[in-house]
Design an enzyme around this catalytic site. Structure first.
Site, PDB file in Angstrom:
ATOM      1  N   ALA A 207       5.135   0.625  -0.879  1.00  0.00           N
ATOM      2  CA  ALA A 207       5.285   2.069  -1.127  1.00  0.00           C
ATOM      3  C   ALA A 207       4.821   2.873  -2.183  1.00  0.00           C
ATOM      4  O   ALA A 207       4.990   4.091  -2.072  1.00  0.00           O
ATOM      5  CB  ALA A 207       6.985   1.899  -1.172  1.00  0.00           C
ATOM      6  N   ALA A 208       4.335   2.211  -3.103  1.00  0.00           N
ATOM      7  CA  ALA A 208       3.866   2.877  -4.185  1.00  0.00           C
ATOM      8  C   ALA A 208       2.690   3.536  -4.232  1.00  0.00           C
ATOM      9  O   ALA A 208       1.715   3.090  -3.418  1.00  0.00           O
ATOM     10  CB  ALA A 208       3.847   1.727  -5.526  1.00  0.00           C
ATOM     11  N   PRO A 209       2.215   4.827  -4.665  1.00  0.00           N
ATOM     12  CA  PRO A 209       3.257   5.487  -5.735  1.00  0.00           C
ATOM     13  C   PRO A 209       4.430   6.368  -5.048  1.00  0.00           C
ATOM     14  O   PRO A 209       4.827   7.217  -5.802  1.00  0.00           O
ATOM     15  CB  PRO A 209       2.439   6.278  -6.480  1.00  0.00           C
ATOM     16  N   GLY A 210       4.421   6.345  -3.901  1.00  0.00           N
ATOM     17  CA  GLY A 210       5.872   6.955  -3.295  1.00  0.00           C
ATOM     18  C   GLY A 210       5.591   7.945  -2.499  1.00  0.00           C
ATOM     19  O   GLY A 210       6.288   8.811  -2.084  1.00  0.00           O
ATOM     20  N   LYS A 212       4.610   8.620   0.813  1.00  0.00           N
ATOM     21  CA  LYS A 212       5.264   8.445   2.025  1.00  0.00           C
ATOM     22  C   LYS A 212       6.703   8.136   2.050  1.00  0.00           C
ATOM     23  O   LYS A 212       7.638   8.844   2.823  1.00  0.00           O
ATOM     24  CB  LYS A 212       4.520   7.583   3.115  1.00  0.00           C
ATOM     25  N   ASP A 230       7.005  -2.799  -3.345  1.00  0.00           N
ATOM     26  CA  ASP A 230       5.786  -2.888  -3.867  1.00  0.00           C
ATOM     27  C   ASP A 230       5.461  -3.913  -4.702  1.00  0.00           C
ATOM     28  O   ASP A 230       6.572  -4.616  -5.652  1.00  0.00           O
ATOM     29  CB  ASP A 230       4.997  -1.603  -4.631  1.00  0.00           C
ATOM     30  N   ARG A 235       2.552   0.478 -10.539  1.00  0.00           N
ATOM     31  CA  ARG A 235       2.718   1.413  -9.516  1.00  0.00           C
ATOM     32  C   ARG A 235       4.289   1.833  -9.058  1.00  0.00           C
ATOM     33  O   ARG A 235       4.453   2.862  -8.576  1.00  0.00           O
ATOM     34  CB  ARG A 235       1.952   0.853  -8.159  1.00  0.00           C
ATOM     35  N   ASP A 257       6.590  -9.249  -3.188  1.00  0.00           N
ATOM     36  CA  ASP A 257       5.227  -9.403  -2.499  1.00  0.00           C
ATOM     37  C   ASP A 257       5.847  -9.234  -0.718  1.00  0.00           C
ATOM     38  O   ASP A 257       6.353 -10.112  -0.366  1.00  0.00           O
ATOM     39  CB  ASP A 257       4.661 -10.683  -2.394  1.00  0.00           C
ATOM     40  N   CYS A 324      -6.244   4.036   4.870  1.00  0.00           N
ATOM     41  CA  CYS A 324      -6.966   5.145   4.684  1.00  0.00           C
ATOM     42  C   CYS A 324      -8.427   4.642   4.739  1.00  0.00           C
ATOM     43  O   CYS A 324      -9.226   4.759   4.119  1.00  0.00           O
ATOM     44  CB  CYS A 324      -6.597   5.783   3.215  1.00  0.00           C
TER      45      CYS A 324
HETATM   46  N1  SAM Z   1       2.356   4.208   0.506  1.00  0.00           N
HETATM   47  C1  SAM Z   1       1.879   4.528  -0.694  1.00  0.00           C
HETATM   48  C2  SAM Z   1       2.041   5.882  -0.685  1.00  0.00           C
HETATM   49  O1  SAM Z   1       2.016   6.697   0.235  1.00  0.00           O
HETATM   50  O2  SAM Z   1       1.968   6.665  -1.746  1.00  0.00           O
HETATM   51  C3  SAM Z   1       0.349   3.941  -0.838  1.00  0.00           C
HETATM   52  C4  SAM Z   1       0.385   2.639  -0.531  1.00  0.00           C
HETATM   53  S1  SAM Z   1      -1.189   1.921  -1.017  1.00  0.00           S
HETATM   54  C5  SAM Z   1      -2.220   2.367   0.310  1.00  0.00           C
HETATM   55  C6  SAM Z   1      -1.002   0.276  -0.703  1.00  0.00           C
HETATM   56  C7  SAM Z   1       0.109  -0.434  -1.762  1.00  0.00           C
HETATM   57  O3  SAM Z   1       0.083  -1.732  -1.384  1.00  0.00           O
HETATM   58  C8  SAM Z   1      -0.337  -0.606  -3.194  1.00  0.00           C
HETATM   59  O4  SAM Z   1       0.625   0.220  -4.037  1.00  0.00           O
HETATM   60  C9  SAM Z   1      -0.288  -2.125  -3.567  1.00  0.00           C
HETATM   61  O5  SAM Z   1       0.226  -2.166  -4.812  1.00  0.00           O
HETATM   62  C10 SAM Z   1       0.717  -2.551  -2.532  1.00  0.00           C
HETATM   63  N2  SAM Z   1       0.481  -4.025  -2.278  1.00  0.00           N
HETATM   64  C11 SAM Z   1      -0.719  -4.539  -2.260  1.00  0.00           C
HETATM   65  N3  SAM Z   1      -0.545  -5.917  -1.923  1.00  0.00           N
HETATM   66  C12 SAM Z   1       0.801  -5.991  -1.696  1.00  0.00           C
HETATM   67  C13 SAM Z   1       1.866  -7.244  -1.306  1.00  0.00           C
HETATM   68  N4  SAM Z   1       1.338  -8.348  -1.299  1.00  0.00           N
HETATM   69  N5  SAM Z   1       3.179  -6.745  -1.325  1.00  0.00           N
HETATM   70  C14 SAM Z   1       3.658  -5.554  -1.485  1.00  0.00           C
HETATM   71  N6  SAM Z   1       2.763  -4.417  -2.069  1.00  0.00           N
HETATM   72  C15 SAM Z   1       1.426  -4.712  -2.066  1.00  0.00           C
END
Ligand code: SAM
Length: 383
Positions: A207-210, A212, A230, A235, A257, A324
């Site tokens: 979800a981060a940085p939030g 969506k 997240d 983040r 995770d 993306c």
């Molecule tokens: N959905 C977010 C938004 O719209 O602002 C962007 C998300 S970004 C594409 C992917 C996210 O996956 C990152 O914030 C990263 O920290 C998180 N991430 C990576 N591996 C992860 C895991 N094993 N468990 C949870 N989050 C994870």
């Protein structure tokens, strides 16, 4: 640097294999910032027409998105000089991160300076180049060459002519008040294909940085509950600050995770998996370092999230999968993997992209065709 040197040869070959004659156009678009820079009106606090008025008073030229009620965009300025322009000025070299900002109109601050011609003194006109020698902007030195290299903070060069210019928004009063969130157009499409309903238990797995999460929250008018997971503590902290700025109140952040999601014992109605990806679609890219090997490794990693999502989704529930990136393996191939696991693609009602490669009903956004970031969205139901 020649344009063809901006992408590793294996990746260029990969793009040619999948996109044929469009590959060169895709790579050229990826090297430039988006033509239309989008923000999302925070409808929890204001309306589009009110925000348009405020932004105009703040000196900007906002335009209405023809696609989304909550979308506003600004036209990119530039390129302000041709690729072969040689201004003949003393050189300041910026690191990659600072270069990408200057390239889009930001000033150059000292932690981003790699080196500077020794004779430079405050007030001199200088050219700024990226670590590979690409001219990214022209400006006025606000420090001597020595200070630029040794100081740890401060304005090094005030940029007067960047290669491109996007509006700088984070200093605005309207930003501080949480009236909008900078978000690309395809990223805004995601919340619209979720078929939101207040009764649903919604899980945003990454979800981060939030971006969506907060969009979903505003479409639900702060009702219902969204579980926002997240793995990155930093983040997640940034997300919590953003949710506060935006006045979002129906989100439960969880630091974990999300591949371990089934351990929470949840039966979600809707799951959003905005997967960590190779980010090949992000613009602008002064150069790309990922190769097809990274694509394969990332696609395998994403399947671990997909497995966890499927186990935590109730029968009849929806999984929205987005990235993306532009690769086939991280997008269509992973959708086919989900189909093998019993999920069924659902054609979204809101469709403004192109169809997938060999797969209808999933949405692809191409930087050269849609003038957006490269993006992918699939909607699937557990049957
Ligand atoms: N959905 C977010 C938004 O719209 O602002 C962007 C998300 S970004 C594409 C992917 C996210 O996956 C990152 O914030 C990263 O920290 C998180 N991430 C990576 N591996 C992860 C895991 N094993 N468990 C949870 N989050 C994870």
């Amino acid at each position: 640097m020649k344009p063809e040197e901006a992408f590793p040869e294996e990746l260029r070959e990969y793009y040619r294999r999948f996109f044929g004659s469009e590959a060169e156009k895709i790579m050229a678009s990826l090297r430039t910032p988006v033509e239309k820079y989008y923000i999302r009106v925070n409808t929890l606090k204001t309306s589009r027409s009110k925000l348009m008025g405020i932004l105009r008073r703040e000196g900007l030229k906002p335009k209405r998105s023809p696609y989304l009620e909550e979308g506003i965009y600004f036209e990119r300025e530039g390129p302000n000089f041709p690729d072969n322009y040689e201004p003949g000025l003393p050189v300041v070299r910026a690191n990659r991160f600072a270069s990408e900002s200057v390239y889009q109109g930001a000033n150059l601050y000292t932690p981003g300076v790699l080196g500077a011609d020794k004779k430079i003194k405050p007030g001199d006109e200088v050219q700024i180049r990226d670590p590979r020698g690409l001219l990214i902007g022209i400006g006025i030195a606000r420090m001597s060459a020595k200070e630029m290299v040794v100081s740890t903070r401060g304005l090094a060069v005030e940029v007067t002519l960047p290669k491109f210019r996007l509006p700088s928004l984070s200093e605005l009063e309207s930003f501080r008040e949480g009236l909008f969130y900078a978000q690309s157009l395809p990223s805004m499409v995601v919340a619209h294909v979720l078929e939101l309903s207040e009764e649903d238990l919604i899980v945003d797995m990454t979800a981060a940085p939030g971006g969506k999460t907060s969009h979903i929250a505003q479409l639900m008018q702060n009702r219902g509950e969204i579980i926002a997971i997240d793995k990155s503590r930093n983040r997640l902290k940034k997300m919590e600050e953003e949710l506060k700025r935006l006045g979002v109140k129906n989100v439960r952040p969880i630091h974990m995770d999300s591949r371990k999601l089934p351990k929470l014992g949840i039966e979600a109605d809707k799951i959003l998996l905005d997967a960590p990806c190779t980010a090949l679609g992000i613009r602008p890219k002064l150069w790309e370092s990922r190769t097809p090997r990274d694509i394969e490794a990332t696609a395998r990693y994403q399947r671990q999230f997909i497995n966890a999502a499927i186990r935590s989704l109730r029968r009849g529930g929806l999984l929205i999968y987005s990235t993306c990136t532009l690769s086939y393996e991280e997008n269509e191939a992973n959708v086919k993997y989900m189909m093998e696991k019993g999920l069924k693609p659902v054609e979204p009602e809101f469709f403004i992209g192109s169809h997938g490669m060999g797969l209808e009903g999933v949405q692809r956004f191409y930087p050269n065709r849609h003038l957006t970031q490269g993006f992918f969205i699939a909607k699937l139901r557990k049957v």
